[in-house]
Scaffold this motif. Structure first.
Motif, PDB file in Angstrom:
ATOM      1  N   HIS A  24       1.041  -1.416  -0.291  1.00 48.73           N
ATOM      2  CA  HIS A  24       0.162   0.169  -0.195  1.00 48.73           C
ATOM      3  C   HIS A  24       1.082   1.185   0.001  1.00 48.73           C
ATOM      4  N   ILE A  25       1.559   1.424   0.917  1.00 47.68           N
ATOM      5  CA  ILE A  25       2.659   2.324   1.110  1.00 47.68           C
ATOM      6  C   ILE A  25       3.925   2.748  -0.080  1.00 47.68           C
ATOM      7  N   GLY A  26       3.951   1.614  -1.259  1.00 48.93           N
ATOM      8  CA  GLY A  26       4.239   2.060  -2.188  1.00 48.93           C
ATOM      9  C   GLY A  26       3.582   2.643  -2.844  1.00 48.93           C
ATOM     10  N   PRO A  27       2.041   2.216  -3.863  1.00 49.46           N
ATOM     11  CA  PRO A  27       1.619   2.763  -4.015  1.00 49.46           C
ATOM     12  C   PRO A  27       1.169   4.254  -4.001  1.00 49.46           C
ATOM     13  N   PHE A  28       0.868   4.278  -2.420  1.00 46.29           N
ATOM     14  CA  PHE A  28       0.592   5.768  -2.225  1.00 46.29           C
ATOM     15  C   PHE A  28       1.876   6.524  -2.350  1.00 46.29           C
ATOM     16  N   THR A  29       2.871   5.921  -2.299  1.00 46.10           N
ATOM     17  CA  THR A  29       4.411   6.805  -2.489  1.00 46.10           C
ATOM     18  C   THR A  29       4.074   7.374  -3.922  1.00 46.10           C
ATOM     19  N   ASP A  30       4.103   6.563  -4.840  1.00 47.35           N
ATOM     20  CA  ASP A  30       4.181   7.007  -6.298  1.00 47.35           C
ATOM     21  C   ASP A  30       3.334   7.701  -6.821  1.00 47.35           C
ATOM     22  N   LEU A  31       1.545   7.254  -5.937  1.00 44.90           N
ATOM     23  CA  LEU A  31       0.659   8.158  -6.396  1.00 44.90           C
ATOM     24  C   LEU A  31       0.920   9.781  -6.105  1.00 44.90           C
ATOM     25  N   ALA A  32       1.490  10.081  -4.893  1.00 48.08           N
ATOM     26  CA  ALA A  32       2.033  11.468  -4.532  1.00 48.08           C
ATOM     27  C   ALA A  32       3.472  12.010  -5.420  1.00 48.08           C
ATOM     28  N   PHE A  33       3.680  11.142  -5.970  1.00 46.12           N
ATOM     29  CA  PHE A  33       5.163  11.363  -6.735  1.00 46.12           C
ATOM     30  C   PHE A  33       4.105  12.025  -8.058  1.00 46.12           C
ATOM     31  N   HIS A  34       3.686  11.156  -8.244  1.00 45.67           N
ATOM     32  CA  HIS A  34       2.721  11.292  -9.730  1.00 45.67           C
ATOM     33  C   HIS A  34       1.621  13.239  -9.799  1.00 45.67           C
ATOM     34  N   LEU A  35       1.663  13.105  -8.937  1.00 48.26           N
ATOM     35  CA  LEU A  35       0.130  14.275  -8.441  1.00 48.26           C
ATOM     36  C   LEU A  35       1.191  15.189  -8.534  1.00 48.26           C
ATOM     37  N   ALA A  36       2.663  15.583  -7.630  1.00 45.48           N
ATOM     38  CA  ALA A  36       3.023  16.418  -7.727  1.00 45.48           C
ATOM     39  C   ALA A  36       4.203  17.072  -9.024  1.00 45.48           C
ATOM     40  N   ALA A  37       4.573  15.954 -10.209  1.00 43.80           N
ATOM     41  CA  ALA A  37       5.022  15.949 -10.849  1.00 43.80           C
ATOM     42  C   ALA A  37       3.978  16.607 -11.902  1.00 43.80           C
ATOM     43  N   ALA A  38       2.324  16.535 -12.321  1.00 45.97           N
ATOM     44  CA  ALA A  38       1.458  16.807 -12.786  1.00 45.97           C
ATOM     45  C   ALA A  38       1.893  17.833 -12.745  1.00 45.97           C
ATOM     46  N   ARG A  39       1.791  18.317 -11.545  1.00 41.07           N
ATOM     47  CA  ARG A  39       1.741  20.042 -11.765  1.00 41.07           C
ATOM     48  C   ARG A  39       2.943  20.793 -10.578  1.00 41.07           C
ATOM     49  N   PRO A  40       4.144  20.169 -10.404  1.00 41.11           N
ATOM     50  CA  PRO A  40       4.766  20.833  -9.683  1.00 41.11           C
ATOM     51  C   PRO A  40       5.019  22.309  -9.480  1.00 41.11           C
ATOM     52  N   ASP A  41       3.814  23.400 -10.024  1.00 40.05           N
ATOM     53  CA  ASP A  41       4.284  24.330  -9.486  1.00 40.05           C
ATOM     54  C   ASP A  41       3.639  24.999  -8.053  1.00 40.05           C
ATOM     55  N   VAL A  42       2.052  23.458  -8.444  1.00 41.44           N
ATOM     56  CA  VAL A  42       1.305  23.669  -7.329  1.00 41.44           C
ATOM     57  C   VAL A  42       1.264  23.089  -6.342  1.00 41.44           C
ATOM     58  N   VAL A  43       1.464  21.154  -6.989  1.00 39.54           N
ATOM     59  CA  VAL A  43       1.189  20.388  -5.982  1.00 39.54           C
ATOM     60  C   VAL A  43       2.324  20.238  -4.791  1.00 39.54           C
TER      61      VAL A  43
END
Length: 468
Positions: A24-43
């Motif tokens: 669970h921790i792995g996919p949550f971390t991956d989601l965090a990364f993708h969210l931040a990478a999608a909008r690095p100036d916002v998220v």
């Protein structure tokens, strides 16, 4: 502490709170990364875990490399795991706990009185603009409401196994069977049938899950899942259709963009079989011995990851196998291994990340929803086969019930699956098509890429609506 009304800014600060398992921790971390990478100036994303699990998050981020994470804001925040009788201090991950004590973590995880104080205190300290929580922590919906911010649940596994369990629980049938086999209600063909022995423990023991989980899900902004539309299109729309959630965000497979081809001195091995049973499973020494002997007799080249660091193969086994086989103890870079062109098959426990691995699969499920996921792999997608054929012995989510899979069965199934023109060869075309669809979903403009951005937009809009 700043209130929701005065803390809103152009930044979207998201707290993500996963369950106490590496899967669970792995996919949550991956989601965090993708969210931040999608909008690095916002998220700005923060993965919140217990102290002992912080290293799991950091390792997942580190594997992406410094160049990938340079402009991506993902932080780690920690809170204390409660003191639990029978659990040593610092043991609060299903991947590190003794098999006999795993239930203690499961029970603790959904105990609001034990878990909520630490989580709520950390969330209030972080004062986020949105919360993404594991379904176990249903009280975080109330915490989000108190703060005036939106909350989304995230499922690390796919829609198929989750809906199958929900339908069996809600519509009944688990304990009404006369032949020990249940059929998942409300699913399109093919019929999904499972022996009761292959159902998750909480379903077998007739435990009544706290209705708060389902009620909290309905109150959430929506549900995000580590899957993509082309993989589960026949099941994805059921979530909204049955009124379980307001909206869905299919944002996976979240590991797909970390794949990198690895070169090694073993490149000459053509059509290698890769074996790994994940972070949740505990394989007995007796079963490891049978598996080792079966791989020896199969004559197939293999790369085998073994979690049991104290296990030793049979006497003379390494010499007899020679360079044809390789054993790795502990952790291995699975995503990179599966991307290697020499890997021709994957013997898997049917963890969700294996579904879109891009390799034909031989299934060996062991715990929780893995037997359900196996049906998706073998009967719906047709990208794999059971390693131990139906009718050859009892399989079970309980270790004490699961019969030993003999070396002869391992050797016979592996050799058949890997032979030219065999099941593995037949599944390769379908696997390749699925892999291409997975990459397309995560690419810019793909279905998962669009859902990821829609999730960010909705979280920002939800936060703004809360303060108007």
């Amino acid at each position: 502490m700043a209130s929701a009304s005065n803390k809103q800014s152009k930044k979207l600060r998201i707290v993500l709170m996963p369950f106490f398992a590496t899967s669970h921790i792995g996919p949550f971390t991956d989601l965090a990364f993708h969210l931040a990478a999608a909008r690095p100036d916002v998220v700005e994303a923060t993965v919140s875990v217990t102290h002992a699990n912080a290293s799991v998050v950091r390792s997942a981020l580190a594997r992406r490399g410094p160049s990938s994470c340079a402009d991506v804001a993902v932080e780690v925040a920690t809170y204390a795991f409660p003191v639990v009788d029978g659990l040593p201090a610092g043991v609060d991950n299903l991947s590190t706990v003794a098999a006999a004590d795993a239930w203690r973590i499961d029970v603790t995880a959904t105990d609001e009185k034990l878990m909520r104080p630490g989580q709520e205190s950390l969330i209030k300290e972080l004062s986020p603009d949105a919360i993404i929580t594991d379904m176990h922590f249903f009280w975080n919906v109330d915490v989000a409401a108190d703060l005036g911010v939106p909350c989304v649940t995230f499922h690390a596994i796919g829609t198929f196994p989750t809906l199958a369990m929900c339908n069996l629980l809600v519509r009944g049938g688990v304990h009404d069977t006369t032949d020990g086999v249940v059929t998942v209600p409300g699913f399109p063909s093919p019929d999904i049938r499972l022996p009761v022995t292959e159902l998750p423990e909480f379903m077998r023991t007739q435990q009544i899950l706290d209705r708060s989980i389902g009620l909290a899900q309905k109150r959430c902004l929506g549900l995000a899942a580590n899957t993509f539309f082309d993989l589960e299109h026949r099941y994805c729309d059921m979530w909204v259709g049955n009124g379980s959630v307001k909206r869905t965000y299919l944002v996976g497979p979240l590991l797909i963009t970390t794949v990198a081809i690895v070169q090694s001195k073993h490149d000459w091995l053509a059509s290698v079989m890769y074996l790994c049973f994940g972070s949740l499973t505990h394989v007995s020494e007796a079963q490891l011995q049978e598996l080792a002997l079966g791989l020896e007799v199969s004559k197939q080249p293999f790369l085998w990851v073994v979690r049991a660091e104290t296990w030793s193969p049979p006497d003379g086994w390494k010499e007899r196998v020679g360079d044809r086989g390789m054993v790795i103890t502990g952790w291995a870079p699975q995503t990179a291994i599966l991307a290697h062109p020499s890997v021709g098959a994957f013997v898997t426990h049917c963890g969700w990340n294996s579904v879109a691995a891009g390799v034909p699969e031989m299934t060996w499920p062991m715990v929780v929803e893995q037997f359900i996921t196996e049906r998706f792999v073998t009967e719906v997608l047709a990208i794999g086969e059971r390693l131990w054929p139906e009718g050859f012995g009892l399989r079970s989510t309980r270790r004490e019930e699961h019969e030993l899979v003999p070396a002869e069965a391992v050797a016979r199934s592996v050799a058949k699956f890997m032979e030219p023109g065999g099941p593995g060869h037949m599944a390769r075309t379908r696997v390749k098509e699925l892999s291409e669809k997975a990459k397309a979903a995560m690419a810019e403009g793909g279905s998962s890429h669009r859902d990821l951005h829609r999730l960010i937009d909705d979280l920002m809009e939800g936060g703004e609506a809360a303060v108007r």
